[in-house]
Design an enzyme around this catalytic site. Sequence first.
Site, PDB file in Angstrom:
ATOM      1  N   GLY A 148       0.840  -1.105  -0.027  1.00  0.00           N
ATOM      2  CA  GLY A 148       0.076   0.002  -0.051  1.00  0.00           C
ATOM      3  C   GLY A 148       0.979   1.133   0.025  1.00  0.00           C
ATOM      4  N   GLN A 185      -7.373   0.463   3.992  1.00  0.00           N
ATOM      5  CA  GLN A 185      -8.280  -0.276   5.259  1.00  0.00           C
ATOM      6  C   GLN A 185      -9.804  -0.263   4.805  1.00  0.00           C
ATOM      7  OE1 GLN A 185      -7.286  -1.502   8.037  1.00  0.00           O
ATOM      8  NE2 GLN A 185      -5.225  -0.624   8.169  1.00  0.00           N
ATOM      9  N   THR A 188      10.721  -6.916 -11.607  1.00  0.00           N
ATOM     10  CA  THR A 188      10.215  -8.259 -11.889  1.00  0.00           C
ATOM     11  C   THR A 188       8.926  -8.375 -10.863  1.00  0.00           C
ATOM     12  OG1 THR A 188      12.153  -8.992 -12.728  1.00  0.00           O
ATOM     13  CG2 THR A 188      10.384 -10.672 -12.101  1.00  0.00           C
ATOM     14  N   CYS A 199       3.598   1.093  12.693  1.00  0.00           N
ATOM     15  CA  CYS A 199       4.694   1.969  12.434  1.00  0.00           C
ATOM     16  C   CYS A 199       4.991   2.818  13.650  1.00  0.00           C
ATOM     17  CB  CYS A 199       4.459   2.704  11.054  1.00  0.00           C
ATOM     18  SG  CYS A 199       3.590   1.979  10.036  1.00  0.00           S
TER      19      CYS A 199
END
Length: 403
Positions: free
Chosen positions: A69, A196, A253, A343
């Site tokens: 995200g 969310q 990739t 975080c």
Amino acid sequence: MIYLDNNATTKPSEAVAQAVSIATATLFANPSSVHRPGQEARHAIELTRKELAALLGVPPKELTLTSTGTESIDLAIRGVLEANATNRGTGFQPVRPARSTTPTQLPNIITTPLEHPAVAKLLQHLARRGVVEPRLLPLDSRGMADPESLLDLLDANTILVSVQWANNETGVIQPIERFAELCRARSLPLHCDAVQWVGKMPMPAEGPPCDLLSFSPHKFHGPKGVGGLWVRRGVGLIPQTIGSQELARRGGTENVAGIIGAGVAAQEAAAWLADPARRAACAARRDRFERAILDRVPGAAINSHDSPRLWNTANIAFPTLEAEAMLMLLSERGLAASAGSACSSGSLEPSPILRAMGIPDRLAHGSIRFSLSKETTDAEIDQAIEIVVAAATQLGRSSAASL
Ligand code: PLP
């Protein structure tokens, strides 16, 4: 362990874990290779793109797969910023007030004070480097960003509005449709951090009410290491990782096995979302949990109780307790929860989001986020209630004794 930390991440479903494991072993070829195994991997990615696009209600060609995200948000914001800076424009013809703008004025991005660090810290970083001016919308009494204030903040240098759909700490849902109406009328692109929202809540039948939308399958029982950014056709966006993959929008990739797992998670989420009664049952479970804590822990309060919220999030303030101590005790007793975004946990500062919502530090310091999943059972809620009540009582006693 009872796991009530599903806004941080969810457990991959069995079908997802199996699909990832099989794809890791079998679809290992590089999807950009022209040989048959490479083309099989390419084909699997394109099928998955359709599944993810179906969950969002968008054309598959407009969907770029990323790694998280956070990367999707980064690409949306920097990509639009650079499209403006290189005079390629955002694909939008401005119809907004041409205020006193001079060529030296910075482009500005209007956002809310409630954004996840993926948005908030990126904008602070870009502001420190002198490339953008973030402008923050005021919040109303329920801690929701006020769309009408957009009109006071925007000017001819506004290049983007970025508003989260649902908050990771409180579950509060922003009036994204109203933001979309106002932005559309002024030809301003709207980016929505829907990390969310997607997979937990349904999309409107006509598709996302914005122009760019970021999401993250590990929040709905998919694997980590995959993210997605939908960009409406015509919106100018400059890639930030240069390469030829993902329609040249994002080099590198592809994580084939992760992408395939994300497709399985999208199918499962779509099937679950098709029946609103399931969401209602989960919301009832969360409400029962909240009521029991309020009844049995003196002084406990629900943050953002009166705002529209996701069905899975309970953010509860324990006024005399420290969140860190409470989290450790809950973990010892078999319950995983968190304070603030993953975080920011580990810091003793109260959550900036709770602060921005006007929740006093006294309450913010002792606020814990419990986030359920669609798999959370009634029995787990019963046990969780007992664990929280016992932990709050124990810590309450020791804090009273130390006074
Ligand atoms: N935006 C919100 C609202 C989030 O809750 C999160 C993750 O917690 C992110 C963005 C970042 O997503 P990711 O963990 O996939 O990078």
